[in-house]
Enzyme design. Sequence first.
Site, PDB file in Angstrom:
ATOM      1  CG  ASP A 405      -1.778   1.198   1.355  1.00  0.00           C
ATOM      2  OD1 ASP A 405      -2.600   1.407   0.442  1.00  0.00           O
ATOM      3  OD2 ASP A 405      -1.663   1.940   2.347  1.00  0.00           O
ATOM      4  CD  GLU A 458      -2.446   2.489  -3.461  1.00  0.00           C
ATOM      5  OE1 GLU A 458      -3.454   3.189  -3.601  1.00  0.00           O
ATOM      6  OE2 GLU A 458      -1.855   2.379  -2.369  1.00  0.00           O
TER       7      GLU A 458
END
Length: 728
Positions: A405, A458
């Site tokens: 993330d 990401e």
Amino acid sequence: MSSRIDRDVINALIAGHFADPFSVLGMHQTQAGLEVRALLPDATDVWVIEPKTGRKVGKLECLDARGFFCGVLPRRKNFFRYQLAVTWHGQQNLIDDPYRFGPLIQEMDAWLLSEGTHLRPYETLGAHADTMDGVTGTRFSVWAPNARRVSVVGQFNYWDGRRHPMRLRKESGIWELFIPGAHNGQLYKFELLDANGNLRIKADPYAFEAQMRPETASMICGLPEKVTPGEERQKANQFDAPISIYEVHLGSWRRHTDNNFWLSYRELADQLVPYAKWMGFTHLELLPVNEHPFDGSWGYQPTGLYAPTRRFGTRDDFRYFINAAHAAGLNVILDWVPGHFPSDEFSLAEFDGTHLYEHSDPREGYHQDWNTLIYNYGRREVSNYLVGNALYWMERFGIDALRVDAVASMIYRDYSRKEGEWIPNEFGGRENLEAIEFLRNTNRIIGEQVPGAVSMAEESTDFSGVTRPPETGGLGFWYKWNLGWMHDTLDYMKLDPVYRQYHHDKLTFGMLYNHTENFVLPLSHDEVVHGKKSILDRMPGDAWQKFANLRAYYGWMWAFPGKKLLFMGNEFAQGREWNHDASLDWHLLEGGDNWHHGVQRLVRDLNHTYRHHKALHELDFDAYGFEWLVVDDNERSVLIFVRRDKAGNEIIVASNFTPVPRHDYRFGINQPGRWREILNTDSMHYHGSNTGNGGVVHSDEIESHGRQHSLNLTLPPLATIWLMREGE
């Protein structure tokens, strides 16, 4: 009383201000003989017992009413195994003395932990059931180099920090203690007298299980057995494999209708897993399952990095869920958050009174967007804590991939910061060199230690080489989310078709950089929250056109180069934004057949067709796998391309992004012959208008678009069609 123990030492020990309890407590050789000392608050009578015979060897004298006992065994010269018979409140208990056991952590482990190269620190640190010298119990260890004193507190000692102060291993900054009788299932924490003399109660950073919010204690829990990935699971992650990911938030995929309570891990294994398999997805991606205190963070602010959340059951229940997914042929991806952690007092923040896990300067250590703290990747023990966590999920749970993330927030020091709010690196640049090295090292170790496992980033900027090897300047990820493609295509799709001709490049631009990284095309949870609307609700037009636009878009996405990701609810066109506190709108699929059923059937067919045809996935990251046939017909908003496999087999993909059917649309092709329509998003099966080409079309030897042969098709309104060559 031994002359070596003065009143100040006893006072400090009882007050919890003494850093070296093993120098006082336990059995010691003195001039008078063997001396046994114990701190046993509230005890009234203490005897030393020899376990072999059960005989009382000597009585300990109470030297301080607060619980300090001491006694000399004059007839004994050599150390021996002993127990203590302790009377509390009129009842005698036979206990083993924690302070008769030697050091726990091996020198090599301590050295590797200090160097930050212990690949599996969780095998040493934390709480581990063990048997020492024939005594069962639990060994505890925690890294807190600047603490003045650390104790284990828990259900086994009335949460009393006086009872079990730990031994400091100065060479590593690790505190350790073996507590006889402490067992799996019991709750515990660490009580620290920190560097500033303040008392802190901390959860174990390496706890394998933890309490669910609002409680915060850690739980003694055995280390899970290792999971060996099979060959099929390894193949399913490869670059040439069909990868279609169903992204799921376990707490809101489906809930009990009577009380809106979550499904358990085992209920999800029985319901979610068969559904994802039936829908044709290849992978499940789980929003973070690490224990976290705030539901509204969706798991992205974890406090128990090694503990699956208890919201849905136990650690073993989670393993049951993973096993069920694997048995169904689904690989499992875990969203992993090594970029920041919350500032809750019971967690990592100022762990030992210093900024141990985070940077001390808020310009480096504070994330102002999320009110969280940023890991100090340059500290070896911190990066080791995180690298070990990656291996832990993969090796001990069988997680097949980690999706990392917020990578951009990690690799840029000025991420979301104004001038003056960040500190340049040693070369004056904006890159976080320590974070970059941490990511490279983590990916390298995953590749070396877990065959077939992969990582996905990401990453929202144009940082070069996210999926390229570190030796060429890359970060070493296997895949990267293509957020640029997602934004461009959604911006295009929300336009009234009248205006799409002026924004044709939003659909074509992606191919200009497509081969710079190994991309995943994501329609993730981030696109259906915070007022962005659902994917369906972004589509223009009346209800019929909204659904037609969505179907055309999905047909385009599944054929475009790159692996696929779809957040739950989008597969049946949920109309409202995602709400983490409620179930998906499954009622939309109740009653008679409707447009939502049509989209669900389409996604299922897209998945199964995509998996069946190598041309749609085998060469996602090879220029040979894609070719434009029609790229410049912006006036009619038509785009046509070819997908190709290694053997040269082709699938033609044609999209018409206007509500006007395009009859007699001729375009050049590479391979003449008979072409079958294998998918049409306008089919009545999906509640479309059923415009098409009668199933099969034959090419003509008519030149078009610079090619000798061509097809003459009807392109349905707001639709995408796929055609497969099936003969001459």
